[in-house]
Design an enzyme around this catalytic site. Structure first.
Site, PDB file in Angstrom:
ATOM      1  NE  ARG A 109      -0.444   0.279   4.945  1.00  0.00           N
ATOM      2  CZ  ARG A 109      -1.014   0.166   6.144  1.00  0.00           C
ATOM      3  NH1 ARG A 109      -2.303  -0.042   6.246  1.00  0.00           N
ATOM      4  NH2 ARG A 109      -0.306   0.263   7.227  1.00  0.00           N
ATOM      5  CG  ASN A 147      -4.935   4.566   6.819  1.00  0.00           C
ATOM      6  OD1 ASN A 147      -5.749   4.690   7.735  1.00  0.00           O
ATOM      7  ND2 ASN A 147      -3.888   3.767   6.900  1.00  0.00           N
ATOM      8  CD  GLU A 148      -1.669   4.799  10.105  1.00  0.00           C
ATOM      9  OE1 GLU A 148      -0.864   4.133   9.431  1.00  0.00           O
ATOM     10  OE2 GLU A 148      -1.979   4.518  11.263  1.00  0.00           O
ATOM     11  CD  GLU A 328      -6.135   2.763  11.810  1.00  0.00           C
ATOM     12  OE1 GLU A 328      -5.087   2.139  12.071  1.00  0.00           O
ATOM     13  OE2 GLU A 328      -6.421   3.162  10.681  1.00  0.00           O
ATOM     14  CD  GLU A 376      -2.076  -4.314   8.326  1.00  0.00           C
ATOM     15  OE1 GLU A 376      -3.261  -3.937   8.281  1.00  0.00           O
ATOM     16  OE2 GLU A 376      -1.125  -3.571   8.619  1.00  0.00           O
ATOM     17  CG  PHE A 378      -2.276 -14.290  11.523  1.00  0.00           C
ATOM     18  CD1 PHE A 378      -3.210 -15.164  12.065  1.00  0.00           C
ATOM     19  CD2 PHE A 378      -1.506 -14.725  10.449  1.00  0.00           C
ATOM     20  CE1 PHE A 378      -3.362 -16.455  11.567  1.00  0.00           C
ATOM     21  CE2 PHE A 378      -1.649 -16.008   9.937  1.00  0.00           C
ATOM     22  CZ  PHE A 378      -2.580 -16.881  10.493  1.00  0.00           C
ATOM     23  CG  HIS A 379      -3.809  -5.954  12.921  1.00  0.00           C
ATOM     24  ND1 HIS A 379      -4.746  -5.452  13.789  1.00  0.00           N
ATOM     25  CD2 HIS A 379      -2.761  -5.102  12.969  1.00  0.00           C
ATOM     26  CE1 HIS A 379      -4.283  -4.342  14.335  1.00  0.00           C
ATOM     27  NE2 HIS A 379      -3.077  -4.115  13.861  1.00  0.00           N
TER      28      HIS A 379
HETATM   29  C1  GAL Z   1      -2.368   1.341  11.042  1.00  0.00           C
HETATM   30  C2  GAL Z   1      -3.057   1.429   9.701  1.00  0.00           C
HETATM   31  C3  GAL Z   1      -4.020   0.281   9.522  1.00  0.00           C
HETATM   32  C4  GAL Z   1      -3.374  -1.018   9.877  1.00  0.00           C
HETATM   33  C5  GAL Z   1      -2.815  -0.924  11.271  1.00  0.00           C
HETATM   34  C6  GAL Z   1      -2.144  -2.182  11.728  1.00  0.00           C
HETATM   35  O1  GAL Z   1      -1.258   2.143  11.155  1.00  0.00           O
HETATM   36  O2  GAL Z   1      -3.754   2.632   9.563  1.00  0.00           O
HETATM   37  O3  GAL Z   1      -4.469   0.273   8.186  1.00  0.00           O
HETATM   38  O4  GAL Z   1      -2.353  -1.286   8.969  1.00  0.00           O
HETATM   39  O5  GAL Z   1      -1.868   0.098  11.320  1.00  0.00           O
HETATM   40  O6  GAL Z   1      -1.672  -2.056  13.047  1.00  0.00           O
END
Ligand code: GAL
Length: 684
Positions: A109, A147-148, A328, A376, A378-379
């Site tokens: 990304r 995003n970020e 987040e 991601e 397993f997040h």
């Molecule tokens: C953030 C991001 C999310 C995801 C997350 C994982 O920084 O905005 O999309 O990647 O981290 O911890």
């Protein structure tokens, strides 16, 4: 507000990763957990515009309608943090280039250069298409752009934009040469075209060049955000717009300066420590976010401030009680040091309430449902792979109920200490060629904040130049860069009766990172009443002994009092008997100077001594170390948050109604290990 007065609760929701049959279950589970806000579409560009200019909004129509029917509001994202494959294939010149000159490829990304015209045009187009279709959809609570923001690039587009920025900021080459001290190593520029981005060099790069590159990216990314915001606002001026800030050394974004551009400061927070360090970081991030929100609100009041457009009135952060949003966080895990660590039961609630205590208008998570694939997979998620029959989802339901009971909490966070944090000082102290690789403004700020946090003092983060009325103590944690205005701001505060605690290198350089002459710390010698001739950086494992029994790390100086009184001296070694910590009367105030980083215990003692002189006391004097106490006040009402981060039960004197249980507290509240209490205080 984003949720009609309730605290926001929810997170990133990615329906595009799931078949439609899962969506109805999602909404039912969200209702069960009392989720009231979800961010939709953050990385959905390729599903919204599968080929250039052909939009497939049908699935998003259905999702927004379903959410609306379920009473769940939406922060609709613009998906510009992840351009689709067709975009990268059509515009290879918009792929980012590293400092080593390597062009990155599609496949992750954030693979774009925000200075590339084709990227900016495509981003505007998809944002406009979304605005066109959804700006009046009843589910919408607001917009979350991108995003970020935080990527940089060294491609030719970036170089051209950088040169334009330099012309706008320096005016002529003589000023630039002067600011960057290009007489050093024969770097004198005679044509703007000779200046590129600071790519990989044979040896150390020019510090002024590096610093301006960071500033340039902060402004460029802000411009990319602002052009999306403006077109979203034009489509419906009543909808608030924000973007989620990400923290980290790699991020070239001056969040304080950005804050005036967003209708609500939104911050992502993923602690990098697993033990009490996670709690310390959480508190610091909350104070940072609130500081940015206050700074933004103050700047917005100034009609001369750049980029301050009209904002929907109801969503404006108020400088006297700034709110922000934890956009987040990870529900049940902390990802650090190469693995995922489980947050023990109750910690998700405690982390969330720690943010609410410090002004967050709720708690949002990444992510709603854990995907089956993708990088991601397993997040952690509120609905984990195991499904809703899980500890995590049960805690998510409990958190929703807890947040619903706290809707009445509002107001300013009680704080009598101000901690100055400055993005540019952080960037400049990361440059190569400094006397030690351990110099770190943010780590220095974190160390001071840790000491204040453990002592239970309320602390606001401020940006140099912010109003300081009401603060009894100002802390400068290696605030390396100080332009003349910043030096004047500090001087006026102390002269007028404020108390200051500054750590080494504060004020040592000007806004271009040029060292101020005559002895360290240049701009602040008169206020601090000291003059340092030489510095002595310490080795990784080296400590210096101090006369009060403590030790110092990282840095030491040959310090001579010039009016200041010696509080602590170095003991033994090269500096034996020389001042290490000093105190100076300046005007009606007092200024302390720490020429080394004291060990935690000594630092706390020094902070306590400075606080005592300044008349600063803990928010809740009865709360033991490890029990975080934060008070919010609105008019004559107040709420006390007590968060027990220890594994022991504690009883803390307090009076009022405990909102999570509804219990009346007459004398003291009992906090089980890991437990929390929020009291509507009884006053009088
Ligand atoms: C953030 C991001 C999310 C995801 C997350 C994982 O920084 O905005 O999309 O990647 O981290 O911890």
């Amino acid at each position: 507000m984003w949720t009609d007065g309730r605290l926001c609760y929810g997170g990133d929701y990615n329906p595009e990763q799931w078949p439609a049959r899962v969506w109805a279950e999602d909404v039912a589970l969200m209702r069960r957990a009392r989720v009231n806000l979800v961010t939709v579409g953050v990385f959905a560009w390729s599903r919204l515009e599968p080929t250039p200019g052909r939009y497939t909004f049908d699935w998003l129509d259905q999702v927004l309608d379903l959410l609306h029917d379920g009473g769940i509001r939406v922060a609709l994202a613009t998906p510009t943090a992840s351009p689709p494959p067709w975009f990268s294939a059509a515009h290879p010149d918009a792929l980012p280039v590293t400092a080593d000159g390597i062009r990155l490829h599609h496949g992750s990304r954030d693979t774009y250069c925000a200075a590339a015209p084709a990227y900016r045009a495509a981003a505007r187009r998809i944002a406009a298409a979304l605005a066109d279709r959804y700006a009046h959809h009843p589910a919408l609570a607001g917009w979350r752009v991108h995003n970020e923001y935080g990527t940089t690039c060294h491609c030719p587009h970036a170089a051209t934009a950088f040169r334009r920025w330099l012309v706008a900021h320096h005016g002529d080459l003589a000023s630039l040469n002067d600011a960057w001290v290009t007489s050093f190593w024969s770097q004198h520029y005679t044509d703007w075209a000779q200046i590129g981005t600071p790519r990989a060099t044979q040896y150390l790069a020019n510090p002024g060049h590096l610093l301006d590159f960071r500033r340039f990216w902060s402004d460029t990314l802000r411009g990319a955000y602002a052009e999306q915001r403006d077109l979203l606002r034009a489509a419906n001026p009543r909808l608030p717009v924000t973007t989620n800030f990400v923290l980290g050394d790699w991020v070239p974004v001056d969040h304080a300066r950005w804050a005036a551009e967003v209708d609500l400061v939104a911050v992502d927070h993923y602690p990098s420590a697993v033990d009490i360090g996670a709690e310390e970081q959480t508190a610091l991030v909350g104070d940072l976010a609130r500081g940015w929100a206050r700074h933004g609100a103050t700047r917005r009041r100034d009609p001369a401030a750049p980029g301050t457009g009209p904002t929907p009135a109801a969503d404006r952060a108020d400088a006297s009680a700034p709110v922000w949003l934890l956009m987040e966080s990870a529900p049940n895990q902390i990802h650090t040091a190469g693995r995922m660590h489980t947050k023990e039961p109750g910690r998700m609630l405690r982390h969330s309430l720690a943010h609410v205590a410090r002004g967050s208008h709720g708690a949002m998570f990444f992510q709603w449902r854990a995907p089956t694939g993708g990088a991601e997979r397993f997040h952690s998620a509120l609905v984990p792979h195991a499904g809703p029959d899980s500890r995590v989802f049960r805690e998510a339901v409990a958190l929703g109920a807890a947040l619903a009971r706290l809707a009445e909490v509002r107001g300013a966070v009680e704080a009598s200490v101000a901690l100055a944090v400055d993005a540019a000082s952080g960037w400049a102290l990361r440059h190569p060629g400094l006397p030690s690789r351990h110099l770190d403004h943010h780590e220095e700020a974190a160390a001071a904040h840790r000491g204040l946090w453990h002592a239970g003092y309320g602390c606001d983060v401020v940006v140099p130049g912010d109003p300081l009325d009401g603060y009894r103590l100002l802390v400068l944690p290696a605030l390396y860069l100080a332009d003349d205005a910043t030096a004047g701001w500090i001087r006026a505060y102390v002269h007028g009766g404020g108390h200051l605690l500054a750590t080494y290198l504060s004020g040592a350089a000007d806004e271009h990172a040029r060292v101020r002459l005559g002895g360290y710390p240049g701009a602040l010698r008169d206020v601090l009443g000291v003059r340092a001739e030489e510095f002595h950086p310490l080795a990784d494992d080296e400590q210096v002994d101090l006369s009060d029994g403590g030790t110092g790390r990282i840095w030491a100086e040959t310090l001579r009092p010039a009016g200041a009184q010696v509080v602590t001296a170095y003991a033994g070694g090269l500096l034996d008997g020389a001042p290490a910590v000093t105190r100076h009367r300046y005007g009606a105030g007092t200024a302390w100077y720490l020429s080394t980083r004291p060990d935690e215990h000594t630092y706390r003692r020094l902070l306590a001594a400075a606080a005592r002189t300044a008349g600063v006391g803990p928010v809740c004097p009865g709360a033991p170390d490890g029990v975080e106490a934060v008070r919010r006040r609105a008019g004559h009402r107040s709420w006390l948050f007590l968060l027990n981060h220890t594994d022991r039960e504690h009883r803390v004197a307090a009076r009022g109604v405990e909102l999570l249980t509804g219990a009346c507290v007459d004398e003291a509240v009992t906090l089980p290990p890991g437990g929390v209490a929020v009291l509507r205080e009884q006053t009088g």
